[in-house]
Design an enzyme around this catalytic site. Structure first.
Site, PDB file in Angstrom:
ATOM      1  N   TYR A  27       0.824  -1.213   0.000  1.00  0.00           N
ATOM      2  CA  TYR A  27       0.000   0.000   0.000  1.00  0.00           C
ATOM      3  C   TYR A  27       0.858   1.264   0.000  1.00  0.00           C
ATOM      4  O   TYR A  27       0.423   2.307  -0.445  1.00  0.00           O
ATOM      5  CB  TYR A  27      -0.906   0.035   1.237  1.00  0.00           C
ATOM      6  N   LYS A  78       3.326 -15.369   2.604  1.00  0.00           N
ATOM      7  CA  LYS A  78       3.553 -16.092   1.347  1.00  0.00           C
ATOM      8  C   LYS A  78       5.056 -16.322   1.251  1.00  0.00           C
ATOM      9  O   LYS A  78       5.728 -15.931   0.291  1.00  0.00           O
ATOM     10  CB  LYS A  78       2.990 -15.257   0.184  1.00  0.00           C
ATOM     11  N   ASP A  89      -2.709 -18.232   0.699  1.00  0.00           N
ATOM     12  CA  ASP A  89      -3.676 -18.903  -0.184  1.00  0.00           C
ATOM     13  C   ASP A  89      -4.383 -20.045   0.544  1.00  0.00           C
ATOM     14  O   ASP A  89      -5.593 -20.229   0.417  1.00  0.00           O
ATOM     15  CB  ASP A  89      -2.998 -19.381  -1.488  1.00  0.00           C
ATOM     16  N   ASP A 141      -6.248  -7.064   4.020  1.00  0.00           N
ATOM     17  CA  ASP A 141      -7.373  -6.413   3.347  1.00  0.00           C
ATOM     18  C   ASP A 141      -8.291  -7.472   2.741  1.00  0.00           C
ATOM     19  O   ASP A 141      -9.510  -7.446   2.918  1.00  0.00           O
ATOM     20  CB  ASP A 141      -6.840  -5.473   2.260  1.00  0.00           C
ATOM     21  N   ASP A 148     -12.208  -9.038   4.370  1.00  0.00           N
ATOM     22  CA  ASP A 148     -13.484  -9.004   3.630  1.00  0.00           C
ATOM     23  C   ASP A 148     -14.076 -10.409   3.572  1.00  0.00           C
ATOM     24  O   ASP A 148     -15.271 -10.608   3.759  1.00  0.00           O
ATOM     25  CB  ASP A 148     -13.283  -8.488   2.196  1.00  0.00           C
TER      26      ASP A 148
HETATM   27  C1  IPM Z   1     -10.369  -1.188   3.902  1.00  0.00           C
HETATM   28  C2  IPM Z   1     -10.600  -0.576   2.540  1.00  0.00           C
HETATM   29  C3  IPM Z   1      -9.429   0.339   2.213  1.00  0.00           C
HETATM   30  C4  IPM Z   1      -8.189  -0.525   2.173  1.00  0.00           C
HETATM   31  C5  IPM Z   1      -9.585   1.148   0.914  1.00  0.00           C
HETATM   32  C6  IPM Z   1     -10.867   1.935   0.890  1.00  0.00           C
HETATM   33  C7  IPM Z   1      -8.391   2.015   0.674  1.00  0.00           C
HETATM   34  O1  IPM Z   1     -10.799  -1.540   1.576  1.00  0.00           O
HETATM   35  O2  IPM Z   1     -10.317  -0.435   4.880  1.00  0.00           O
HETATM   36  O3  IPM Z   1     -10.227  -2.411   3.979  1.00  0.00           O
HETATM   37  O4  IPM Z   1      -7.892  -1.147   1.148  1.00  0.00           O
HETATM   38  O5  IPM Z   1      -7.475  -0.555   3.167  1.00  0.00           O
HETATM   39 MN    MN Z   2     -10.753  -3.556   2.353  1.00  0.00          MN
END
Ligand code: IPM
Ligand code: MN
Length: 351
Positions: free
Chosen positions: A142, A189, A221, A245, A249
């Site tokens: 990032y 990884k 993975d 990240d 999710d």
């Molecule tokens: C999160 C989001 C952010 C990230 C984006 C919006 C930059 O997806 O907080 O997980 O990738 O960190």
């Molecule tokens: Mn995210």
């Protein structure tokens, strides 16, 4: 207690879900005799429109001087569809994380007994799931060098980690593991990436300082697969920015809706609390978004202030709303859905 909280509603459904968290916090403050001063400030697309910058200096000033930051969401589709946009709302979030020194992102995943059959996964797979992904937040790909070469035909992003960045994150992981089941999983990884090999080397060297913690090392993975197969096998996990990240999710839907999971970002003086879900632009302004992730983020805020009873009251009222079906449309059965603001009102009243 006097609390000074920076309020960054941001974009999309951010303002709507933040409103509900404020109602709940104010009800908690009344009940427990605290005094909360809310300090609203601009971020994201809203800030770009107002002052041309997604994380203005004024906002940083407000955050730096607060006891904590409560944050909604950031992002707007008009930027997603414009790869040439010079300023993007997301840059504000990254700048904020970096300037506030929020190097550790704490993202829990747990199940709610009343929602267990809402999960896309089978009951027997998810029962007992209670894990925390500790995501490194101010380093890695990032923030590494990126750019174009060959007249724009080649693009690159770099994943760079320094030992001290890994160490401070891992230390939080070990400490968290000591307070929980004493299990820590380092997700990387290392079979391919040099930066991951530094992660492993660094974490392995720390094991002797925490002899009671059982440390495992798994490839990202494989973890992506096992997380949906047997999520209850995990407890505290530490991982790099991008891996975290993606995995968070994935993990957030285990509970039944992405609208449920809270998070905190910690590191230096001020910590930040925000729902895991994004700005959900399709729902913005419709009063339909689930406010519970933001409300539960406020519970994490109270917990970190050592206001344990206050945090528990919030969690209890959230559980009660779920059990009684006072829920937004993402969780409703037979079409009986409440509005975002109605859920917020109900929670505040029941505090
Ligand atoms: C999160 C989001 C952010 C990230 C984006 C919006 C930059 O997806 O907080 O997980 O990738 O960190
Ligand atoms: Mn995210």
């Amino acid at each position: 207690m006097k609390l000074n909280i920076a309020l960054l509603a941001g974009d999309g459904i951010g303002p709507e879900v933040i409103d509900q968290a404020v109602k709940v916090c104010d009800a908690v403050a009344t009940k427990f005799n605290h005094e909360i001063t809310w300090k609203p400030a601009l971020t994201g697309a809203a800030a770009i429109d107002a002052v041309g910058e997604p994380y203005p200096d004024d906002t940083h000033e407000v955050c730096s001087n607060a006891d904590a930051v409560l944050f909604g969401a950031i992002g707007h589709p008009r930027f997603d569809n414009d790869p040439s946009a010079k300023v993007r709302p997301e840059q504000g979030l990254l700048k904020m994380r970096q300037k506030l020194g929020l190097f550790a992102n704490v993202r829990p995943t747990f199940t709610f007994p009343s929602l267990i059959d809402k999960s896309p996964l089978k009951r027997e797979r998810i029962e007992g799931t209670d894990l925390i992904i500790l995501r490194e937040l101010t380093g890695g790909i990032y923030f590494g060098e990126r750019g174009r070469k060959d007249s724009g035909d080649t693009a690159f992003d770099t994943m760079t980690y320094e030992r001290h960045e890994i160490k401070r994150l891992a230390q939080k992981g070990f400490e968290m593991a000591m307070k929980r089941s004493k299990k820590l999983c380092c997700v990387d990884k290392a079979n391919v990436l040099e930066s991951s090999r530094l992660w492993r080397e660094t974490v392995q060297a720390m094991e002797k300082d925490y002899p009671e913690v059982e440390v495992s090392y798994e490839f990202v993975d494989a973890v992506a697969m096992r997380l949906v197969q047997w999520p209850s096998a995990y407890d505290v996990m530490i991982t790099a920015n991008l891996f975290g990240d993606i995995l968070t999710d994935e993990a957030s839907v285990i509970s039944g809706s992405m609208g449920l999971m809270p998070s905190s970002s910690v590191g230096s003086k001020v910590s930040l609390y925000e729902p895991i879900h994004g700005s959900y632009p399709q729902a913005a302004g419709k009063d339909i978004a689930n406010p519970l992730a933001t409300v539960l983020s406020a519970a994490m805020l109270f917990e970190d202030m050592n206001l344990t009873e206050e945090a528990k009251v919030i969690r209890d009222v959230v559980n009660k709303s779920l059990a009684e079906g006072i829920v937004t449309e993402d969780l409703s059965e037979d079409g009986k859905a409440y509005k975002t603001s109605e859920v917020g009102d109900w929670l505040a009243k029941n505090i």
